[in-house]
Enzyme design. Structure first.
Site, PDB file in Angstrom:
ATOM      1  N   HIS A   6      43.953  36.373  32.765  1.00 35.93           N
ATOM      2  CA  HIS A   6      43.241  35.101  32.888  1.00 35.93           C
ATOM      3  C   HIS A   6      42.817  34.795  34.321  1.00 35.93           C
ATOM      4  CE1 HIS A   6      47.010  33.365  34.461  1.00 35.93           C
ATOM      5  NE2 HIS A   6      47.594  34.063  33.502  1.00 35.93           N
ATOM      6  N   ASP A   7      41.610  34.253  34.434  1.00 39.56           N
ATOM      7  CA  ASP A   7      41.051  33.712  35.676  1.00 39.56           C
ATOM      8  C   ASP A   7      40.780  34.764  36.742  1.00 39.56           C
ATOM      9  OD1 ASP A   7      41.290  30.807  34.879  1.00 39.56           O
ATOM     10  OD2 ASP A   7      43.405  31.351  34.842  1.00 39.56           O
ATOM     11  N   GLY A  14      47.164  37.511  36.467  1.00 35.86           N
ATOM     12  CA  GLY A  14      46.179  36.434  36.524  1.00 35.86           C
ATOM     13  C   GLY A  14      45.702  36.126  37.921  1.00 35.86           C
TER      14      GLY A  14
END
Length: 262
Positions: A120-121, A138
């Site tokens: 994520h991200d 992440g």
């Protein structure tokens, strides 16, 4: 549009008429796929996922699935993929989180080999090569023209600068400055990525100044602040051929919050 009869494409998905979808692939309602993209068999593309033009997804990929952050509560965060990327078998690319930018981003012309994981991200730039089994935690940021060796693990919130090369099976727990080749366990800076720079038509003058940057940063005995000041002093050498590269390095060093690979 060439969609295999065993594929399931949600009516809400937006696929260009030239998109190809292989057997037994599932595409969810919030997915957008641009012209010329080919999706192989047994893929799952879900979540709020936007995919650009002329990408190639090989079989058994998981694209746009919920992230693996335990705080995730189903928010409609995103995965955005640019153009002309190749994503090989068994790769997993997750959506972002509301705790950060809410979006995982992949740029253009990246070559992502089998079994890679983008959490994520993450923000992945352009023209990067990720060898088999590269794993991003992440919030990782990768610049452009980066090469990462197979089975490398990258800790969360790391930054990897433009034109860097990371060796096989590395553990990246500090930021990797632009233009550097790093490898080993523990990870260490070894040299300038000269082969990569020459392949990208860097002149001998530019490469020469970048070598001086490397020596100031890693071989001079300077503190980081002293090295930054000395690198600043290289402006204008070789007719200013590498002044943009000096800017790239100094901007990276100024933004680093986790320390750099030494």
């Amino acid at each position: 549009m060439a969609i295999h009869p065993t594929a399931i494409v949600d009516p809400g998905a937006q696929l260009d008429s030239s998109v190809e979808v292989g057997a037994y692939t599932l595409i969810g309602p919030h997915v957008t796929i641009g012209a010329g993209t080919k999706v192989g068999p047994h893929c799952v593309i879900e979540g709020h996922t936007s995919i650009g033009r002329d990408n190639r997804f090989f079989q058994f990929g998981s694209i746009g699935a919920a992230n693996q952050d335990k705080k995730y509560a189903g928010e409609p965060t995103r995965l955005v993929i640019g153009d002309r990327n190749t994503v090989r078998e068994f790769c997993t690319l997750n959506i972002g989180t509301v705790q950060d930018r809410g979006e995982t981003t992949v740029g253009d012309d990246n070559w992502i080999m089998a079994y890679c994981h983008l959490a994520h991200d993450c923000v992945i730039g352009n023209q990067n090569v990720l060898a088999n089994g590269v794993t991003f935690a992440g919030h990782v940021t990768v610049g452009d023209w980066v090469t990462i060796g197979g089975l490398t693990g990258i800790l969360q919130r790391m930054h990897i600068g433009d034109h860097a090369m990371i060796g096989f099976q590395a553990h990246v727990a500090q930021d990797v400055p632009p233009f550097m080749t790093v490898d080993g366990n523990p990870l260490a800076a070894r040299a300038v990525n000269v082969v990569g720079l020459k392949r990208r038509d860097f002149s001998a003058e530019r490469v020469g100044v970048i070598r001086q940057v490397y020596k100031l940063l890693y071989r001079s005995g300077h503190t980081l602040d002293e090295a930054r000041a000395a690198i600043e002093g290289l402006r204008g050498t070789e007719g200013g051929a590498a002044d943009g590269d000096i800017d790239t390095m100094l901007t990276f060093l100024a933004a680093s919050t986790r320390g750099i690979v030494r």
